[in-house]
Scaffold this motif. Structure first.
Motif, mmCIF file in Angstrom:
data_model
loop_
_atom_site.group_PDB
_atom_site.id
_atom_site.type_symbol
_atom_site.label_atom_id
_atom_site.label_comp_id
_atom_site.label_asym_id
_atom_site.label_seq_id
_atom_site.Cartn_x
_atom_site.Cartn_y
_atom_site.Cartn_z
ATOM 1 N N TRP A 271 0.811 -1.222 0.000
ATOM 2 C CA TRP A 271 0.000 0.000 0.000
ATOM 3 C C TRP A 271 0.846 1.275 0.000
ATOM 4 O O TRP A 271 0.316 2.383 0.016
ATOM 5 N N LEU A 287 0.782 7.095 0.288
ATOM 6 C CA LEU A 287 0.014 5.901 -0.020
ATOM 7 C C LEU A 287 -0.295 5.807 -1.508
ATOM 8 O O LEU A 287 -0.314 6.821 -2.216
ATOM 9 N N ILE A 291 -6.009 4.920 -1.864
ATOM 10 C CA ILE A 291 -5.950 4.553 -0.446
ATOM 11 C C ILE A 291 -5.953 5.827 0.384
ATOM 12 O O ILE A 291 -5.089 6.687 0.211
ATOM 13 N N GLN A 296 -6.043 3.837 6.229
ATOM 14 C CA GLN A 296 -4.827 3.074 6.490
ATOM 15 C C GLN A 296 -4.400 3.204 7.949
ATOM 16 O O GLN A 296 -3.941 2.233 8.566
ATOM 17 N N GLN A 313 -3.372 11.501 1.590
ATOM 18 C CA GLN A 313 -2.694 10.269 1.163
ATOM 19 C C GLN A 313 -1.329 10.084 1.812
ATOM 20 O O GLN A 313 -0.472 9.384 1.279
#
Length: 337
Positions: A271, A287, A291, A296, A313
């Motif tokens: 990821w 990321l 995502i 996360q 991100q």
């Protein structure tokens, strides 16, 4: 195992630090009579080769006091767009100093003399007066990036030439020095005011110190009082700061080494798109597309790993005094579950 990597502010006092705190002689700091506070202020001022110091509750408070002393209404501070004083201090520059901000885009938060020179407002009644330059070192949003001595000397020389004060948000300044080999006295010569945090990498529970000339600190003390920052038997906390400066500076390189290990581990995760260069104790991971950082971070929390979203991100990991080799091993095992 709970692996705490949200911030180096999560450190807890060691037993030896607690003992130093409880043994500290105390007085009333508002009256200038707390011997432990006075000792801390003198220690840090002498360390950086500056005239005076003021012990405050936080780095935000020391930065905002500096803004209020250096700036008047309608004037501006020049800083990078990633600066903590702009992004994370509650709009304090406007609210406290009544001043404006001119944002520049540097390299991972680091500005150059040429950028600053080009940003100085002309002597024109239509323009906001440029009256302060503020740098951050290390740069939090820049992944713990640091300034070179050459760059700092050039910026300092320019600011002195045009008679504009230069402030340093040195929340993690000892992390920077652990990498570059620079000394506190060098920073004292480069800057007109410096904010030094004791509660991040150095592991004290509370407090930052503002440095400057006698005249500057006299004004700063007045501003601190106006902000409700006068405190009484603060020597308990000052003693923790003294202990941290004596015992926790040389070990910062351990945090940096573990941060690099975290980056290596993260580089192989499916990821992760990229990682900002890791210089000190901060690891910022970008990321992969699609995502979200909040998702996360929640996923990692379910595995016992606590980190912080750092944009839509990006996520941030920060190593510190309480993140040891056992915690690093747990991080490696738990993140791939």
């Amino acid at each position: 195992m709970h692996v705490e990597l949200r911030s180096d502010t999560f450190t807890l006092p060691t037993q030896a630090m607690r003992e130093a705190m409880f043994a500290a002689p105390l007085g009333d700091d508002v009256f200038g009579e707390d011997p432990s506070v006075n000792a801390l202020e003198q220690k840090v001022a002498e360390m950086f080769g500056m005239e005076a110091a003021l012990f405050c509750v936080s780095g935000t408070q020391t930065n905002q006091i500096a803004m209020s002393v250096h700036l008047s209404k309608g004037q501006e501070v020049i800083c990078d767009e990633l600066s903590h004083i702009y992004l994370y201090e509650g709009g304090g520059i406007m609210a406290n100093a009544g001043a404006s901000v001119k944002l520049l885009k540097g390299d991972l938060g680091r500005l150059t003399r040429a950028q600053i020179e080009a940003a100085i407002s002309p002597d024109d009644i239509h323009a906001c007066e440029s009256k302060l330059v503020s740098l951050e070192n290390t740069v939090n949003k820049g992944g713990g990036s640091v300034y070179s001595s050459e760059s700092l000397q050039e910026i300092s020389d320019f600011c002195r030439h045009i008679n504009i004060p230069l402030h340093l948000d040195g929340a993690r300044i000892f992390n920077a020095m652990a990498v570059t080999g620079q000394t506190p006295k060098q920073f004292g010569a480069w800057f007109d005011s410096i904010s030094v945090c004791l509660s991040k990498g150095l592991g004290a529970p509370v407090g930052s110190v503002l440095l400057g000339s006698h005249a500057f600190i006299k004004q700063a003390r007045r501003v601190r009082k106006r902000l409700g920052g006068g405190w009484r038997q603060a020597g308990l906390l000052a003693a923790a700061g003294i202990y941290a400066l004596d015992q926790h500076v040389t070990r910062l390189k351990e945090d940096h080494a573990r941060a690099k290990e975290i980056a290596l581990i993260c580089a192989g995760l499916p990821w992760v798109d990229s990682i900002l260069p890791v210089t000190t104790n901060i690891v910022i991971v970008q990321l992969k597309e699609g995502i979200r950082s909040v998702d996360q971070v929640a996923e990692l929390k379910s595995k016992g790993i606590f980190c912080a979203p750092f944009g839509p991100q990006y996520i941030r990991f920060v190593t510190h005094l309480n993140f040891d080799d056992a915690a690093l091993s747990a991080f490696k095992a738990q993140i791939i579950q």
